[in-house]
Design a protein around this motif. Structure first.
Motif, short mmCIF file in Angstrom:
data_model
loop_
_atom_site.label_atom_id
_atom_site.label_comp_id
_atom_site.label_asym_id
_atom_site.label_seq_id
_atom_site.Cartn_x
_atom_site.Cartn_y
_atom_site.Cartn_z
N MET A 185 -3.72 -8.91 -23.17
CA MET A 185 -4.24 -9.95 -22.29
C MET A 185 -3.12 -10.43 -21.39
SD MET A 185 -6.69 -13.04 -22.74
CE MET A 185 -6.69 -14.51 -21.74
N PHE A 188 -2.10 -13.37 -19.18
CA PHE A 188 -2.46 -14.76 -18.88
C PHE A 188 -2.18 -15.08 -17.43
CE2 PHE A 188 -2.46 -14.91 -23.37
CZ PHE A 188 -3.31 -15.94 -23.72
N SER A 223 -0.62 -17.47 -16.25
CA SER A 223 0.78 -17.87 -16.01
C SER A 223 1.76 -16.80 -16.44
CB SER A 223 1.06 -19.15 -16.79
OG SER A 223 0.80 -18.91 -18.15
N ALA A 269 2.72 -16.24 -19.37
CA ALA A 269 2.95 -16.62 -20.76
C ALA A 269 4.09 -15.83 -21.40
CB ALA A 269 1.68 -16.49 -21.59
N MET A 302 -7.21 -7.38 -20.60
CA MET A 302 -7.92 -8.42 -19.86
C MET A 302 -6.94 -9.11 -18.92
SD MET A 302 -10.32 -10.08 -22.80
CE MET A 302 -9.15 -10.29 -24.12
N THR A 347 2.61 -23.87 -21.56
CA THR A 347 2.75 -22.67 -20.72
C THR A 347 2.06 -21.46 -21.34
OG1 THR A 347 4.86 -22.23 -21.79
CG2 THR A 347 4.93 -23.41 -19.70
N GLU A 348 1.16 -21.72 -22.29
CA GLU A 348 0.33 -20.68 -22.89
C GLU A 348 1.12 -19.65 -23.70
OE1 GLU A 348 -1.95 -19.36 -19.37
OE2 GLU A 348 -3.69 -20.11 -20.46
N GLN A 349 2.39 -19.96 -24.00
CA GLN A 349 3.15 -18.98 -24.78
C GLN A 349 2.57 -18.82 -26.18
OE1 GLN A 349 7.53 -19.18 -24.51
NE2 GLN A 349 7.23 -20.65 -22.88
N LEU A 350 2.07 -19.95 -26.73
CA LEU A 350 1.49 -19.86 -28.08
C LEU A 350 0.18 -19.08 -28.06
CD1 LEU A 350 2.25 -23.41 -29.52
CD2 LEU A 350 3.55 -21.32 -29.72
N GLY A 355 -0.48 -16.84 -25.91
CA GLY A 355 -0.05 -15.46 -25.68
C GLY A 355 0.31 -14.78 -26.98
N MET A 368 -2.76 -13.84 -28.85
CA MET A 368 -3.43 -12.67 -28.30
C MET A 368 -2.63 -11.39 -28.57
SD MET A 368 -6.35 -13.35 -27.32
CE MET A 368 -6.69 -11.72 -26.67
#
Ligand SMILES: Nc1ncnc2c1ncn2[C@@H]1O[C@H](COP(=O)(O)OP(=O)(O)O)[C@@H](O)[C@H]1O
Ligand SMILES: [Mg+2]
Lengths: 276, 255, 158
Positions: free
Chosen positions: A94, A96, A98, A100, A172, B122-125, B127, B130
């Protein structure tokens, strides 16, 4: 990768049926049906805030639906055990919005991360694989940079290299083109197409960049108001001349998709301020 | 009004519940750490090594102040030979564990919260999830155990440097008899009652401070404002928890 | 990789300092370092009043510590306190059994300890033997009380 019970080329890889999901009081999805066929690029389009990111998180099992099912490769994502879900995720990449990337690791270590976590490869094998993946996104020379030193487009490409590190069956992309200059957009479009064809991937692309989508997608779903309002190949969509699609493709501010967030009449709002 | 209060209480309770639920994956992450100790080493650096300086300096000065004040009081009735005992007892029993925990919450706890909160924002977690990596085991658990291990060591260092500071001021500046200083201390401080209890205290404080810091980061609203509020909450909650627990533990141990 | 090495070194230093501090706390600051860890033999002594004597108080001969008070209990049969002294094994068979045990006070307000005055007997104290000659603690309040009481009595008869 392991043989799946429904490893049939005709079967869609992802099958979404009657999906309902809500945030607070608001239904983000209200009876969504989507099939994502194997091996192609499927685009999901819709204006900002329709829940495209939410949809990807639902497919990845990070969120659970209120109703309906999501099957990936014949398995109901939300009926899987934790280990089953993690095994499935290893086969899903995936990207993201940003990127990530892990900010405390260099580009090289970021791409090596999934390999180090999930495989017992030697360091020298990992090095080779990472360099190959970075080469695929054209950033082999940037391997020693830290994520903070990358431009937005480069960060996304590094994240892409990381997403394909474990050779997933499906990848994705969450708005890969948003906020990119035309050149990086072009680079990303080409990359997505190349990766998809070279590795026999299934790509799911979420975006509202009409031009790019029409350029690379094999199949397009347009969602609005929690449902699919139109689907088909890009040419079919362009020819169908549906009202929603026309608005979207030509970027008309108002139409079936309202420009305004639901609100009382402006005059009422203004008058109310005056009365008080 | 009552509604508001009820809602607030309910929210606090659910948060408390989530904090306790987090403990399970934290301890499950221990197997991961035993498999790869380098995870722990990296965290010990940011949680322990970077906190070393402030703990050392604070310990030295607290010990020096204790000696000055203690001497003023004790010398009035000729008890200045008890200075060593007084300095060491206050440090080992109370000030070492408590001040170390407070400084730790301010220096390392807030940094932990901010780091984890930003990783969430920052969506690292996400990420990691996933990528089929459990962030609770991979990111939170090493930080938790690093804190748990670092605080007792830091508290021991605090007490040691405090005694050293007290000895420098008492023996050097105020001219208290050196032998009396050390003998009084060694006679008065009991290994089981004082040292072990002090270490237990700092273990408890380390557990609570790190747990609060990690939970606040993991549970924060993933925006810049949310992270900053979570950081503040970490310091406030940790400090209150340490002071409250200190009272309870002291009552249990020395009461 | 260089940075990784640096981190490892620093963490090593940190752990070493931390455990050294724990060790110092135990050995230099607490009584663990001064505690006699060898063989002990036990001697009991009965006192009418032990005053403020506590367990772990030193037992001395000629001012030199030879042991510690290990246990204090009350014997309801003869209304006296039984004090068990743990004395270092090297003095086994070297303390005469007619020695005299006093409860003394270090300084005017200091801690109380037991001082043993060796006697002249040929027989020596062994494991489990009892010191029969004891001197109770001087209880300051009692002395002051006697002093005041005596003076009052004196002035009352006048
Ligand atoms: N964590 C959240 N809590 C509450 N509402 C959310 C949250 N995340 C997203 N939403 C809401 O869900 C809707 C869909 O969000 P999203 O999936 O990010 O949209 P898109 O990616 O299509 O722009 C948005 O209207 C947003 O307000
Ligand atoms: Mg989005």
């Amino acid at each position: 990768m392991e043989q799946s019970p429904a490893d049939n080329r005709e079967e869609p890889l992802v099958r979404i049926r009657g999906l309902r999901f809500r945030r607070g009081e608001r239904w983000i999805f209200d009876g969504l049906d989507i099939d994502i066929p194997r091996g192609g690029i499927t685009a999901i389009m819709g204006p900002s805030g329709t829940g495209k990111t939410t949809l990807l998180k639902l497919i990845g099992g990070q969120l659970a639906p209120d109703d309906g099912t999501i099957e990936v490769d014949g398995r109901d994502v939300h009926a899987l055990s934790t280990t089953g879900l993690y095994r499935l995720r290893m086969r899903m990449g995936m990207l993201f919005q940003s990127g990530a990337l892990l900010t405390d690791l260099s580009v090289f270590d970021n791409v090596a991360f999934p390999l180090r976590e999930h495989t017992r490869l030697t360091e020298s094998m990992i090095r080779k694989l990472v360099l190959l993946k970075l080469e695929a996104v054209g950033l082999r020379g940037a391997r020693d940079l830290m994520p903070a030193e990358l431009s937005g487009g480069m960060a996304r490409r590094v994240a892409l290299a990381r997403a394909i590190a474990l050779d997933p069956t499906m990848i994705m992309y969450d708005e890969p083109f948003a906020g990119q200059d035309p050149i990086s957009k072009g680079v990303l479009v080409q990359l997505i197409r190349q990766l998809n064809d070279a590795a026999d991937l299934t790509s799911v692309l979420v975006s509202h960049d009409v031009a790019e989508i029409l350029q690379i997608a094999d199949r397009v779903y347009v969602i609005s108001g929690g449902r699919v309002i139109e689907s088909g190949s890009p040419t079919e969509l362009a020819e169908s001349g549906g009202e929603w699609t026309r608005q979207f493709i030509h970027g008309l501010p108002d139409g079936p998709v309202p420009f305004h967030y639901p609100a009382p009449l402006l005059a009422d709002d203004l008058l109310q301020g005056a009365v008080c | 009004m009552l509604n508001l209060l009820g809602g607030w209480g309910l929210q606090a309770l659910t948060r408390l519940g989530r904090a306790h639920l987090l403990l399970l994956p934290l301890f499950r992450g221990l197997t991961e750490i035993l498999r790869r100790p380098s995870l722990l080493v990296d965290q010990l650096y940011s949680v322990g090594v970077l906190t070393l300086l402030i703990i050392g300096v604070a310990g030295l000065f607290v010990g020096m102040v204790l000696a000055l004040q203690g001497y003023n009081v004790l010398s009035r009735f000729g008890g200045d030979t008890a200075l060593g005992f007084m300095v060491a007892a206050s440090l080992v029993r109370e000030l070492g564990p408590v001040l170390t925990a407070l400084l730790f919450a301010g220096r390392a706890g807030s940094a932990l919260t901010a780091e984890i909160g930003l990783m969430k924002a920052t969506e690292q977690l996400s990420g990691l999830e996933m990528m089929a990596v459990n962030p609770e085991c991979r990111v939170l658990a090493p930080r938790f155990f690093a804190g748990l291990l670092a605080v007792p060591l830091l508290a021991a260092l605090f007490s040691c440097l405090g005694v050293l500071g007290g000895w420098m001021v008492g023996g050097g500046l105020l001219g208290v008899d050196q032998a009396a200083f050390w003998n009084g201390m060694q006679d008065g401080i009991d290994f089981n009652d004082d040292i072990i209890n002090g270490v237990i205290k700092s273990l408890v404080f380390g557990f609570v401070c790190t747990w609060i810091a990690i939970f606040q980061g993991y549970d924060c609203v993933p925006t810049s404002e949310g992270v900053s509020r979570a950081t503040t909450r970490t310091v406030v909650h940790s400090s209150l928890a340490v002071l409250g627990l200190d009272f309870v533990l002291t009552a249990l141990m020395f009461g | 990789m260089n940075r990784k090495r640096q981190i490892e070194i620093w963490v090593g230093v940190f752990m070493a300092i931390g455990f050294a501090a724990l060790f110092l706390l135990a050995m230099k600051i607490s009584n663990l370092g001064t505690a006699y860890s060898g063989e002990l033999f036990h001697v009991t002594a009965r006192f009418d009043n032990i005053g403020g004597l506590k367990t772990k108080a030193p037992v001395t001969i000629a001012g030199v510590e030879v042991g510690r008070v290990q246990e204090i209990r009350y014997d309801p049969d003869d209304f006296r306190a039984v004090v068990v002294l743990g004395i270092q094994g090297q003095y086994l068979g070297k303390i005469p059994d007619d020695s005299f045990a006093n409860i003394l006070t270090a300084g005017l307000l200091g801690e109380q300890y037991i001082g043993i005055d060796p006697g002249g007997s040929e027989d020596m104290l062994g494991e489990g033997s009892e010191i029969s000659m004891t001197q109770s603690a001087l209880v300051l309040e009692k002395i002051i009380g006697q002093f005041i009481f005596g003076k009052k009595k004196g002035s009352g008869t006048e």
